[in-house]
Design an enzyme around this catalytic site. Sequence first.
Site, PDB file in Angstrom:
ATOM      1  N   SER A 105      22.108  -0.519 -22.263  1.00 51.11           N
ATOM      2  CA  SER A 105      23.214  -0.684 -23.202  1.00 51.11           C
ATOM      3  C   SER A 105      23.265  -2.033 -23.897  1.00 51.11           C
ATOM      4  CB  SER A 105      24.541  -0.419 -22.492  1.00 51.11           C
ATOM      5  OG  SER A 105      24.706   0.960 -22.251  1.00 51.11           O
ATOM      6  N   THR A 166      23.588  11.168 -12.627  1.00 54.89           N
ATOM      7  CA  THR A 166      23.053  10.147 -11.735  1.00 54.89           C
ATOM      8  C   THR A 166      21.528  10.140 -11.843  1.00 54.89           C
ATOM      9  OG1 THR A 166      22.792  11.627  -9.832  1.00 54.89           O
ATOM     10  CG2 THR A 166      24.962  10.576 -10.122  1.00 54.89           C
ATOM     11  N   TYR A 202      34.934   3.033 -22.603  1.00 53.55           N
ATOM     12  CA  TYR A 202      33.529   2.675 -22.800  1.00 53.55           C
ATOM     13  C   TYR A 202      32.658   3.895 -22.565  1.00 53.55           C
ATOM     14  CZ  TYR A 202      28.998   0.500 -22.280  1.00 53.55           C
ATOM     15  OH  TYR A 202      27.681   0.177 -22.436  1.00 53.55           O
ATOM     16  N   ASN A 204      28.696   5.839 -24.206  1.00 52.40           N
ATOM     17  CA  ASN A 204      27.591   5.807 -25.161  1.00 52.40           C
ATOM     18  C   ASN A 204      27.895   6.538 -26.466  1.00 52.40           C
ATOM     19  OD1 ASN A 204      25.839   4.321 -23.550  1.00 52.40           O
ATOM     20  ND2 ASN A 204      24.941   6.132 -22.601  1.00 52.40           N
ATOM     21  N   THR A 339      26.055  -5.844 -20.583  1.00 51.06           N
ATOM     22  CA  THR A 339      25.193  -5.345 -19.518  1.00 51.06           C
ATOM     23  C   THR A 339      24.439  -4.119 -20.005  1.00 51.06           C
ATOM     24  OG1 THR A 339      26.930  -3.908 -18.648  1.00 51.06           O
ATOM     25  CG2 THR A 339      26.801  -6.149 -17.762  1.00 51.06           C
ATOM     26  N   GLY A 340      23.375  -3.797 -19.312  1.00 49.57           N
ATOM     27  CA  GLY A 340      22.620  -2.586 -19.616  1.00 49.57           C
ATOM     28  C   GLY A 340      21.882  -2.134 -18.380  1.00 49.57           C
TER      29      GLY A 340
END
Length: 386
Positions: A105, A166, A202, A204, A339-340
């Site tokens: 991300s 997951t 939040y 995608n 962060t990603g």
Amino acid sequence: MQLRPSAVALATVLALGLTALPLSGTALARSAPPSSCTARVSPPATAEGPDSEALCAALAGLPDQDATAALIRVGGKGTWHGVAGVRDIRTGAPALENARFRAGSVTKVVTAAIVLQLVAEGRISLDGTVQHYLPGLLTERFKPITVRQLLNYTSGLQSGPSLGDTVEDGYPHRFETLTPRQVVRGAVAKGPGSDPGTQQDYDNIHYTVLGLLIEKVTGDSYAHQAAVRVFRPLGMRDSSFPNGPDPLIHGPHNRGYDWLDGALVDVTDWNMSDRFAAGDMISTTADLERLLVALFRGRVVSEPQLEEMFTLPAGVPDATYAAGLERIELNGRVIWGKTGSRPGCAAVIAATRDLSRTLVYAVNATDAKGDGLPIAQRFGFPAFNR
């Protein structure tokens, strides 16, 4: 359910019939090559430089149960670089400092920058709507959603479909393709989750739609726009996007692993096409450091558009995200970053607004898609000790 093994008995065979890596936590520790920690602090002998001792301690002992390799770059008032762990746990070859990795991300920072460049060029308005720029994408169930609301995650769109929530669920489908259009269609079919501008969620999906917006407005692919607008001007020679469903990381890279059913499994090769403008970038710590510094200095997005990346949405409870960047407070100072994470790798870019301290890391975490706080506390927080 994901099972984390003990330090003495880790190796099993995956139920899928794949051979697990026959390593234990103690075996990992025994095979660890020496870590490399180099610091250059200017001026020396002051409390303003990086806490080299704490940073080196974070790398000590790699590979271990939580990570097989880590690359850290700290800048600002003094610089520090560190690398530890292994490139491949089968061979024990030391980790590469110039390794390419999936930045996850962190891609959103590039996407936000491209959109804001287009705003500066008068080709997009922050108050313009998805319905205007991408007619037919949303149904009549949706109220007008602005570009600004996509950028700061207040659009009210719900998440789209995935090939697994997951790593364990997604692993059998890692070479399958889910296109951005399919993701958006699935999200739209759910209807709005909230009214635009009322809450921050939040996900995608906001940046997947922004990627489609970039392509519609420019008449070009998102990946090419990222190359000509960000990567090439900044000299980010090792940054790119996969060619469609290509599951490989081309060029030098450290392998990524995850604990699946109690076994340490190589998860490096993975089709990430569904992540698109929200998380499909491949980069290096050196390239991301270039991006971070140039961005904060106004060389990627100029004022007044740059201010959007440091402005939280007004009137939205508990908002922590602006356009592309997140605001956090640590040790009494405000830090902006992103962060990603993708299977096998967790990445971060972060800095104070004045660039007195910058941080970039890529950690081949063995639970990269889990709770990232322990990894951040170990490898990231020491950069802001002082």
